[in-house]
Motif scaffolding. Structure first.
Motif, PDB file in Angstrom:
ATOM      1  N   ARG A  82       0.837  -1.204   0.000  1.00 10.67           N
ATOM      2  CA  ARG A  82       0.000   0.000   0.000  1.00 10.67           C
ATOM      3  C   ARG A  82       0.871   1.252   0.000  1.00 10.67           C
ATOM      4  O   ARG A  82       0.541   2.249  -0.651  1.00 10.67           O
ATOM      5  CB  ARG A  82      -0.937  -0.010   1.212  1.00 10.67           C
ATOM      6  CG  ARG A  82      -2.036   1.050   1.130  1.00 10.67           C
ATOM      7  CD  ARG A  82      -3.070   0.888   2.228  1.00 10.67           C
ATOM      8  NE  ARG A  82      -3.857  -0.318   2.039  1.00 10.67           N
ATOM      9  CZ  ARG A  82      -3.829  -1.364   2.853  1.00 10.67           C
ATOM     10  NH1 ARG A  82      -3.027  -1.364   3.905  1.00 10.67           N
ATOM     11  NH2 ARG A  82      -4.574  -2.421   2.625  1.00 10.67           N
TER      12      ARG A  82
ATOM     13  N   TYR B  31       1.990   2.128  -3.362  1.00 12.47           N
ATOM     14  CA  TYR B  31       0.940   2.870  -4.076  1.00 12.47           C
ATOM     15  C   TYR B  31       0.991   4.353  -3.699  1.00 12.47           C
ATOM     16  O   TYR B  31       0.909   5.233  -4.568  1.00 12.47           O
ATOM     17  CB  TYR B  31      -0.447   2.306  -3.757  1.00 12.47           C
ATOM     18  CG  TYR B  31      -1.555   3.194  -4.287  1.00 12.47           C
ATOM     19  CD1 TYR B  31      -1.894   3.182  -5.640  1.00 12.47           C
ATOM     20  CD2 TYR B  31      -2.224   4.075  -3.443  1.00 12.47           C
ATOM     21  CE1 TYR B  31      -2.875   4.020  -6.129  1.00 12.47           C
ATOM     22  CE2 TYR B  31      -3.205   4.912  -3.931  1.00 12.47           C
ATOM     23  CZ  TYR B  31      -3.527   4.877  -5.281  1.00 12.47           C
ATOM     24  OH  TYR B  31      -4.498   5.727  -5.764  1.00 12.47           O
TER      25      TYR B  31
ATOM     26  N   SER C 162       1.720   7.588  -5.945  1.00 15.95           N
ATOM     27  CA  SER C 162       0.771   8.704  -5.990  1.00 15.95           C
ATOM     28  C   SER C 162       1.477  10.049  -5.884  1.00 15.95           C
ATOM     29  O   SER C 162       1.067  11.027  -6.519  1.00 15.95           O
ATOM     30  CB  SER C 162      -0.258   8.566  -4.856  1.00 15.95           C
ATOM     31  OG  SER C 162      -1.025   7.396  -5.013  1.00 15.95           O
TER      32      SER C 162
ATOM     33  N   LEU D 168      -2.517   9.676 -10.080  1.00 12.35           N
ATOM     34  CA  LEU D 168      -3.063   8.580  -9.293  1.00 12.35           C
ATOM     35  C   LEU D 168      -3.978   9.058  -8.167  1.00 12.35           C
ATOM     36  O   LEU D 168      -4.630   8.238  -7.528  1.00 12.35           O
ATOM     37  CB  LEU D 168      -1.929   7.740  -8.703  1.00 12.35           C
ATOM     38  CG  LEU D 168      -1.379   6.631  -9.593  1.00 12.35           C
ATOM     39  CD1 LEU D 168      -0.138   6.023  -8.984  1.00 12.35           C
ATOM     40  CD2 LEU D 168      -2.422   5.565  -9.842  1.00 12.35           C
TER      41      LEU D 168
ATOM     42  N   TYR E  60      -8.934   6.363  -9.180  1.00 15.15           N
ATOM     43  CA  TYR E  60      -8.003   5.415  -8.571  1.00 15.15           C
ATOM     44  C   TYR E  60      -8.250   5.228  -7.067  1.00 15.15           C
ATOM     45  O   TYR E  60      -7.479   4.544  -6.404  1.00 15.15           O
ATOM     46  CB  TYR E  60      -6.562   5.893  -8.770  1.00 15.15           C
ATOM     47  CG  TYR E  60      -6.140   5.969 -10.215  1.00 15.15           C
ATOM     48  CD1 TYR E  60      -5.656   4.854 -10.886  1.00 15.15           C
ATOM     49  CD2 TYR E  60      -6.229   7.161 -10.922  1.00 15.15           C
ATOM     50  CE1 TYR E  60      -5.267   4.910 -12.209  1.00 15.15           C
ATOM     51  CE2 TYR E  60      -5.845   7.242 -12.252  1.00 15.15           C
ATOM     52  CZ  TYR E  60      -5.367   6.115 -12.891  1.00 15.15           C
ATOM     53  OH  TYR E  60      -4.994   6.195 -14.204  1.00 15.15           O
TER      54      TYR E  60
ATOM     55  N   VAL F 158      -8.117   1.739  -5.386  1.00 15.55           N
ATOM     56  CA  VAL F 158      -6.837   1.032  -5.332  1.00 15.55           C
ATOM     57  C   VAL F 158      -6.185   1.208  -3.962  1.00 15.55           C
ATOM     58  O   VAL F 158      -5.577   0.279  -3.430  1.00 15.55           O
ATOM     59  CB  VAL F 158      -5.899   1.528  -6.453  1.00 15.55           C
ATOM     60  CG1 VAL F 158      -4.539   0.829  -6.376  1.00 15.55           C
ATOM     61  CG2 VAL F 158      -6.532   1.291  -7.819  1.00 15.55           C
ATOM     62  N   ALA F 159      -6.320   2.398  -3.396  1.00 14.95           N
ATOM     63  CA  ALA F 159      -5.680   2.696  -2.109  1.00 14.95           C
ATOM     64  C   ALA F 159      -6.258   1.869  -0.967  1.00 14.95           C
ATOM     65  O   ALA F 159      -5.620   1.719   0.074  1.00 14.95           O
ATOM     66  CB  ALA F 159      -5.800   4.179  -1.798  1.00 14.95           C
TER      67      ALA F 159
ATOM     68  N   LEU G 126      -0.591  -5.105  -7.824  1.00 14.92           N
ATOM     69  CA  LEU G 126      -0.783  -3.669  -7.624  1.00 14.92           C
ATOM     70  C   LEU G 126      -0.752  -2.950  -8.972  1.00 14.92           C
ATOM     71  O   LEU G 126      -1.631  -2.139  -9.284  1.00 14.92           O
ATOM     72  CB  LEU G 126       0.305  -3.111  -6.710  1.00 14.92           C
ATOM     73  CG  LEU G 126       0.382  -1.572  -6.620  1.00 14.92           C
ATOM     74  CD1 LEU G 126      -0.876  -0.996  -5.994  1.00 14.92           C
ATOM     75  CD2 LEU G 126       1.618  -1.145  -5.828  1.00 14.92           C
TER      76      LEU G 126
ATOM     77  N   ILE H 145      -3.713  -0.851 -11.004  1.00 11.42           N
ATOM     78  CA  ILE H 145      -3.541   0.526 -11.463  1.00 11.42           C
ATOM     79  C   ILE H 145      -3.787   0.616 -12.963  1.00 11.42           C
ATOM     80  O   ILE H 145      -4.473   1.537 -13.445  1.00 11.42           O
ATOM     81  CB  ILE H 145      -2.137   1.040 -11.105  1.00 11.42           C
ATOM     82  CG1 ILE H 145      -1.985   1.174  -9.588  1.00 11.42           C
ATOM     83  CG2 ILE H 145      -1.879   2.389 -11.772  1.00 11.42           C
ATOM     84  CD1 ILE H 145      -0.579   1.524  -9.140  1.00 11.42           C
TER      85      ILE H 145
END
Length: 365
Positions: A20, A23, A27, A33, A38, A41-42, A52, A56
């Motif tokens: 995470r 990610y 970002s 992102l 999106y 996704v987080a 991952l 995305i």
């Protein structure tokens, strides 16, 4: 530069936090992102980086399809019943001599079959063919590739990443192709038989670059009263030509008033080096940051306080250095940033650095 290995630091403790946090790092590096498309996704948990990246790509391609795939003019040569574009007279005369009422025409046609879409399709096909992508992402990507039916697949080794150009309104494409490059160059590998595989974790060199970019972007966004940059430091020479001296390109420099902090972000599996059963900090890293600091300090002999920091991504080693040294009038700090912790704690650690070195400007945006 020390040891580079396929699996980087931070892969201990909590893999969920680490993925995470990657990610979140992406970002900051690619602000696209952060758009609403999106957001899901987080909140998801991923077993590895290929999933991952698959998530995305699935979100980003879906958003781009809704906005419309980028198109460019493609030159075509076809036999037509009427005139379109320019007539190729020699070829058309051959058709007429064969009593065919057709014309050979050359014309430009708007097409989705251009480089940006080709790179995306090439990457998705590689990921689906050679990766262990979870069913929900695999299904979404396969469905999206129907919109790329007229787009060619490239040889991934032929992609010249440095020559790809973007228009002002193609920020989503810029991020998507950056993810594609990370997959192809950072995750894709071959075995001795030439068979492709997609690794679960990105190679350390790619992660190192992302780690540096994330920290720089974090400070640029959240501390507008700080001057945050990544400049080159000139060598301060008493005499002689410095043409052959290496360029001193630093990762980042924070500055306000008379205070300067040079941060060298380090992403290695092993922070310390061992020799004859004695554990020490890496001498090359200390020499590097010391050289940066001293040349910047000599350049600014006007009361500026110049400090340096080696900011390592945390590893699974038992000893995690956290030291401050006073070296020839300048402070050098060695510090750890643990990427396996919740992102709020990572942000807090980065904020604390500013609070320590620039207490008068601690205003987080």
């Amino acid at each position: 530069m020390g040891e580079r290995v396929a699996r980087g630091p931070g892969m201990r403790k909590d893999h969920g936090h680490l993925i995470r946090n990657i990610y979140y790092m992406l970002s900051y590096a690619f602000q696209t992102l952060e758009v609403k498309a999106y957001a899901e996704v987080a909140t998801e948990d991923f077993p590895d980086m290929q999933n991952l990246f698959a998530a995305i790509l699935a979100k980003g391609i879906s958003w781009q399809i809704k906005q419309g795939l980028s198109r460019s003019y493609e030159e075509k040569r076809e036999v037509l019943a009427g005139v379109r574009g320019c007539i190729d007279m020699p070829e058309s005369m051959r058709l007429l001599l064969r009593k065919k009422r057709r014309l050979f025409c050359e014309f430009d046609e708007l097409s989705e079959n251009h480089l940006l879409n080709q790179v995306i399709k090439t990457t998705v096909m590689l990921l689906l063919r050679h990766g262990s992508v979870e069913p929900k992402y695999r299904k979404a990507l396969k469905k999206q590739m129907l919109f790329f039916s007229q787009v060619d697949v490239l040889r991934h080794t032929s992609i010249s990443w440095n020559t790809i150009r973007y228009q002002r309104n193609q920020q989503n494409y810029r991020m998507l192709l950056a993810i594609c490059q990370m997959i192809i160059e950072g995750l894709l590998q071959t075995d001795q038989q030439g068979t492709y595989h997609v690794r679960k974790w990105m190679d350390t060199q790619r992660m190192s670059h992302l780690y540096e970019k994330f920290i720089l972007a974090y400070y640029q966004r959240h501390f507008p009263t700080l001057s945050v940059s990544a400049p080159q430091i000139p060598w301060v020479l008493d005499e002689g030509d410095g043409e052959l001296l290496p360029v001193m390109q630093i990762d980042m420099q924070l500055e306000q008033g008379g205070n300067v902090l040079i941060i060298d972000a380090k992403y290695y599996r092993h922070i310390l080096q061992s020799r004859y059963e004695t554990v020490k900090l890496r001498s090359a890293h200390l020499y590097q940051i010391f050289t940066y600091v001293k040349n910047r300090a000599y350049e600014r002999q006007d009361g500026h306080r110049v400090s340096g920091m080696l900011l390592y991504a945390g590893t699974d080693e038992a000893l995690q250095p956290d030291h401050i040294y006073q070296m020839h009038g300048n402070q050098i700090e060695v510090k750890i940033l643990d990427l396996s912790r919740p992102f709020e704690e990572i942000a807090g650690a980065l904020d604390a650095i500013v609070n320590t070195y620039f207490p008068s400007c601690f205003v987080r945006k």
